[in-house]
Design an enzyme around this catalytic site. Structure first.
Site, PDB file in Angstrom:
ATOM      1  N   ASP A  92       0.804  -1.078  -0.087  1.00  0.00           N
ATOM      2  CA  ASP A  92       0.002   0.053  -0.124  1.00  0.00           C
ATOM      3  C   ASP A  92       0.767   1.443   0.068  1.00  0.00           C
ATOM      4  O   ASP A  92       1.854   1.210  -0.928  1.00  0.00           O
ATOM      5  CB  ASP A  92      -0.976  -0.077   1.024  1.00  0.00           C
ATOM      6  CG  ASP A  92      -1.933   1.038   1.388  1.00  0.00           C
ATOM      7  OD1 ASP A  92      -2.762   1.279   0.374  1.00  0.00           O
ATOM      8  OD2 ASP A  92      -1.783   1.911   2.159  1.00  0.00           O
ATOM      9  N   TYR A 204      -0.386  11.572   3.334  1.00  0.00           N
ATOM     10  CA  TYR A 204      -1.411  11.926   2.284  1.00  0.00           C
ATOM     11  C   TYR A 204      -1.408  13.456   1.862  1.00  0.00           C
ATOM     12  O   TYR A 204      -1.845  13.734   0.695  1.00  0.00           O
ATOM     13  CB  TYR A 204      -2.776  11.336   2.444  1.00  0.00           C
ATOM     14  CG  TYR A 204      -2.617   9.831   2.435  1.00  0.00           C
ATOM     15  CD1 TYR A 204      -2.792   9.140   1.216  1.00  0.00           C
ATOM     16  CD2 TYR A 204      -2.433   9.309   3.387  1.00  0.00           C
ATOM     17  CE1 TYR A 204      -2.824   7.624   1.303  1.00  0.00           C
ATOM     18  CE2 TYR A 204      -2.381   7.901   3.640  1.00  0.00           C
ATOM     19  CZ  TYR A 204      -2.518   6.862   2.516  1.00  0.00           C
ATOM     20  OH  TYR A 204      -2.543   5.695   2.539  1.00  0.00           O
ATOM     21  N   HIS A 259      -7.122  -6.236  -0.297  1.00  0.00           N
ATOM     22  CA  HIS A 259      -6.025  -5.365  -0.215  1.00  0.00           C
ATOM     23  C   HIS A 259      -5.002  -5.473   0.797  1.00  0.00           C
ATOM     24  O   HIS A 259      -3.781  -5.326   0.529  1.00  0.00           O
ATOM     25  CB  HIS A 259      -6.732  -3.731   0.332  1.00  0.00           C
ATOM     26  CG  HIS A 259      -5.752  -2.709   0.384  1.00  0.00           C
ATOM     27  ND1 HIS A 259      -5.167  -2.350  -0.720  1.00  0.00           N
ATOM     28  CD2 HIS A 259      -5.365  -2.155   1.537  1.00  0.00           C
ATOM     29  CE1 HIS A 259      -4.489  -1.285  -0.412  1.00  0.00           C
ATOM     30  NE2 HIS A 259      -4.387  -1.497   0.799  1.00  0.00           N
TER      31      HIS A 259
END
Length: 286
Positions: A92, A204, A259
């Site tokens: 990720d 982020y 995921h």
């Protein structure tokens, strides 16, 4: 060089080749527990808490989380562990960092293994052309807001965090290794500490200043593992990634996996990693 203290968990003897593991969001070193046990026989396995996560220092300003800083962290950590190269594995967001370290410091990465994250250039180009991926990556935009994303995670005793791993839409599927009550507790403990979500979300908050990339090519043997039932990343990006790897590239897509691949299907993932590591050594000997 950053002056930050980093927390990591290690298994395997010092002096063995280094395998460095970079986790994703919202995770910490613990997401690699199955790999720490598996690879310690032949490697010094180090699972890091990335900058801002877990017990690693979390600088307060979002500027401290630019991709340049995160890449430099990995270089510094490698050197302070007494190594000049490693097998680098990222999942990720940790996969994004792993790709970038491999591009910027190719001499430091003997083999690259990425789990459920495409080459960053594929990601940025694909997202602009595919509204469906833009929607799946909507949280990137949501995370640009100050304080509110952190608040959302804390509601209802961290319900969002729990459901990411356990819900039907985003969690580990029926055929996977479900997280135990203790596993969930470990995640809740780490992310319920005061301010524990701000560092991770700050990763982020700087992304749009760092992409697109100037350099793209990956020159070491690369394994990309992908859980096809990933709720956040479209599987088409995995295949396109091949274009940027100028060496042996292997892609394995696991159809029933989510995921959270290395926790979802640890036995298969570990087997695929072993095969890739051994295969490369064999090829060198030939």
């Amino acid at each position: 060089d950053s002056g930050l203290r980093f927390h990591y968990v290690a298994a395997g003897e010092r002096g063995k080749p280094l395998m460095l593991l970079l986790h994703g969001f919202p995770e910490f070193w613990y997401s690699w527990r199955h790999q720490l046990r598996e690879f310690k026989s032949e490697y010094r396995v180090v699972a890091l808490d990335l900058r801002g996560y877990g017990e690693t220092d979390a600088p307060p300003h979002k500027e401290n989380y630019k991709l340049d800083c995160l890449i430099a962290d990995i270089k510094d950590i490698l050197e302070s562990l007494g190594y000049n190269k490693c097998v680098l594995i990222g999942h990720d967001w940790g996969g994004m960092i792993a790709w970038l370290v491999a591009i910027c410091y190719p001499e430091m990465v003997t083999k690259l293994i990425v789990v459920n994250f495409p080459h960053p250039s594929v990601f940025t180009e694909y997202i602009l052309r595919h509204p469906s991926q833009l929607i799946k990556s909507g949280y990137y935009f949501f995370f640009q807001m100050p304080w509110f994303p952190e608040f959302m995670f804390t509601l209802n005793d961290f319900k969002v965090l729990k459901s990411l791993f356990t819900s039907q839409a985003t969690g580990i599927g029926r055929k996977g290794c479900r997280l135990t009550a203790e596993d969930i507790e470990a995640y809740l403990y780490v992310f319920s500490q005061p301010g524990a979500l701000t560092g991770p979300i700050n990763h982020y908050r700087t992304i749009f200043s760092c992409l697109p990339l100037q350099h793209h090519e990956v020159i070491m043997p690369t394994l990309l593992l992908w859980g096809e039932r990933d709720a956040f990343m479209e599987v088409e990006m995995a295949e396109i990634t091949r274009i940027y790897v100028k060496n042996h590239f292997r892609l394995t897509i696991l159809s029933e996996a989510s995921h959270w691949l290395q926790q979802d299907q640890p036995d298969i993932v570990n087997k695929l990693i072993w095969t890739f590591l051994k295969e490369e050594t064999k090829r060198k000997r030939e």
